[in-house]
Design an enzyme around this catalytic site. Structure first.
Site, PDB file in Angstrom:
ATOM      1  N   LYS A  82       0.835  -1.193   0.000  1.00  0.00           N
ATOM      2  CA  LYS A  82       0.000   0.000   0.000  1.00  0.00           C
ATOM      3  C   LYS A  82       0.873   1.246   0.000  1.00  0.00           C
ATOM      4  O   LYS A  82       1.895   1.308   0.690  1.00  0.00           O
ATOM      5  CB  LYS A  82      -0.910  -0.026   1.233  1.00  0.00           C
ATOM      6  CG  LYS A  82      -1.996   1.042   1.247  1.00  0.00           C
ATOM      7  CD  LYS A  82      -2.960   0.787   2.402  1.00  0.00           C
ATOM      8  CE  LYS A  82      -4.065   1.837   2.453  1.00  0.00           C
ATOM      9  NZ  LYS A  82      -5.027   1.573   3.542  1.00  0.00           N
ATOM     10  N   SER A 157      -9.542   2.570   1.963  1.00  0.00           N
ATOM     11  CA  SER A 157      -8.417   3.180   1.285  1.00  0.00           C
ATOM     12  C   SER A 157      -7.452   2.182   0.657  1.00  0.00           C
ATOM     13  O   SER A 157      -6.516   2.566  -0.045  1.00  0.00           O
ATOM     14  CB  SER A 157      -7.653   4.068   2.273  1.00  0.00           C
ATOM     15  OG  SER A 157      -7.088   3.303   3.327  1.00  0.00           O
ATOM     16  N   SER A 181     -10.833   0.248   5.838  1.00  0.00           N
ATOM     17  CA  SER A 181     -10.012   0.329   4.631  1.00  0.00           C
ATOM     18  C   SER A 181      -9.495  -0.999   4.120  1.00  0.00           C
ATOM     19  O   SER A 181      -9.005  -1.076   2.995  1.00  0.00           O
ATOM     20  CB  SER A 181      -8.836   1.279   4.868  1.00  0.00           C
ATOM     21  OG  SER A 181      -9.295   2.596   5.043  1.00  0.00           O
TER      22      SER A 181
END
Length: 494
Positions: A82, A157, A181
């Site tokens: 990420k 996210s 997320s």
């Protein structure tokens, strides 16, 4: 063994094939790089490709395998990190213009753990600015698109991570979860995302290493792939107060007899949540699946009063802690979502903070009492379906109007406040072919139990076996991808 096989085999199977010398890490990597070339320009999940680093790590894995050894449980598995996790020598932007050309001199602990266990880093996945949002878009790279409908969002996210795993561009991915997320993009992309119990995964670097809201966790195509990552990510590290001393429980297997285990079913938490009708309809098979797993399924929900206030107060305060200094110096460089969160945190009073902690404590005690009756709660993951990739959040949840992006995340962040494990597993599809996930929540520390029940539901429903059409390549697929100069990301020499 075809290239297509290498894209979709479970993680443990790929590792075992390498152990038997039937396939090499470099062959696995080549298959995934070709998939990135073909698919990533469409979904925009991987926004920085580190091909040279990947080839170095794959060669390392093959050299060790040639000696009859393995690097670890993730030997030779392509992984993407990420873009909120620092990666040494690989651009890390946090989805912010302030860090457009930022190249860290260190790896985040989550990256260290995965690579040390044998994983092969292929690049970074897209996020909203500083992770603030349920839609993975930012001014640097634009939106990550849903692999089941490219007009729609992949969520956030960790949207880039979920889309990359769902489309076979990587085997596994790491993510993070504050308000949902890991779980939201997992349900939107038909994969598995686990928010672990607070304290199970060590995190570094961190401004406040004791912070209980934002934690890291795994994304995979199967529950077993997620459990395999947990066997790596939960090992304690002296730089963090969190982490399990012995993560071997996640290598012990997921088989378990739930026939005598009480399980609560509530798709809307007893009317406490607004849920789209299409989501309810797609989740309908879950109840029947549950009754085939447990003989003690009841319709019940915990009282979540106070969860909204507690979460939003604590979340704003932590946003201000992490980004307040940079915001004060350059407020114009921050987008609306992050600015609102920081401003909310800066306005928090000591009385407001004390009240949030008091509410949180009361919530935890009520939930502990609830799980004394029902060992697990099965409920909706996300209250809405994926919406337009051009919108930051959906306009409505059923008949209820959304005022901001947090409004459609209550089904997830209410459990964030509790610090308990919560996993999203594929549950079904709408008539339009959009995936819907179901969320399994358990007692604090019972991450393995939550995964075991998720595995039973996964097996009963089979929804996770359905691949997105954009990921299926016939005859080799596109050639104008990232390594050929496509717009989906940037190649770095590492």
């Amino acid at each position: 063994m075809t290239e297509n096989d290498l894209l979709w085999l479970p993680a443990r199977e790929l590792v075992e094939l390498q152990r038997r010398r039937e396939v090499s890490a470099r062959e696995i990597l080549d298959a995934h790089l070709a998939q990135i070339d073909a698919v990533n320009p469409k979904v925009n999940a991987i926004i920085t490709l580190a091909e040279d680093r990947a080839r170095e790590l794959a060669a390392r894995a093959d050299a060790v395998a040639a000696r009859g050894e393995l690097l670890g449980p993730l030997h030779g598995l392509p992984v993407a990190h990420k873009d909120l996790a620092p990666t040494k020598g690989i651009r890390t932007t946090y989805g912010s213009k302030l860090y457009a050309d930022h190249v860290p001199d260190h790896d985040a602990l989550v990256v260290e753990q995965l690579v040390h266990a044998g994983a092969v880093t292929v690049g970074k996945t897209n996020v909203p600015e500083f992770g603030a949002g349920i839609q993975s878009t930012n001014e640097l790279f634009g939106p990550t698109r849903n692999p089941y409908d490219l007009k729609l969002t992949a969520g956030g996210s960790s949207g880039g991570a979920a889309a990359a795993v769902a489309t076979g561009m990587v085997v596994i991915a790491d993510g993070g979860d504050t308000g949902g997320s890991l779980r939201n993009p997992a349900t939107f992309c038909n994969v598995v995302g686990l928010r672990p119990s607070v304290g199970s995964i060590p995190m570094w670097p961190a401004k406040d290493p004791f912070a209980p809201l934002s934690i890291q966790g795994p994304i995979g195509r199967t529950v077993d792939d997620v459990a395999l990552q947990m066997s790596v990510l939960t090992r304690a590290d002296p730089r963090s107060p969190w982490g399990l001393g012995d993560p071997s429980r996640f290598r012990a297997g997921l088989e378990y007899d739930f026939s005598d285990v009480p399980v609560a079913w509530s798709p809307d938490l007893g009317g406490q949540l607004a849920v789209d009708d299409a989501v309810r309809t797609a989740m309908a098979p879950v109840y029947d699946a549950l009754t085939g797993i447990s003989g003690k399924v009841g319709v019940a929900a915990p009282d979540m009063t106070g969860a909204d206030e507690a979460f939003r107060t604590l979340r704003g305060w932590y946003r201000a802690l992490n980004y307040g200094d940079r915001y004060a110096a350059a407020p114009e460089a921050f987008g609306t979502r992050v600015s609102q969160d920081i401003e909310h945190g800066l306005a928090t009073t000591s009385a407001g903070l004390m009240r949030a902690h008091r509410l949180r404590g009361q919530l935890f005690q009520r939930f502990a009492a609830f799980t004394g009756t029902y060992r697990y709660l099965v409920t909706v993951t996300t209250q809405v379906l994926p919406w337009s990739a051009d919108q930051l959040w959906p306009e409505r949840i059923g008949a209820t109007r959304s005022e901001n992006y947090l409004d459609c995340m209550r089904s997830m962040y209410w459990f964030t406040v509790l610090g308990v494990p919560a996993v999203s597993v594929p549950a079904g599809f709408t008539q339009d072919g959009l995936p819907v996930g179901v969320q399994i929540v358990g007692r604090s520390g019972d991450d393995i139990g939550v995964l075991r029940l998720a595995r039973q539901i996964e097996r009963a429903l089979g929804a996770g076996l359905r691949r997105p059409p954009v990921a299926v390549r016939l005859g080799g697929g596109d050639t104008g991808g990232m390594r050929g100069g496509g717009t989906g990301g940037t190649r770095l020499t590492c």
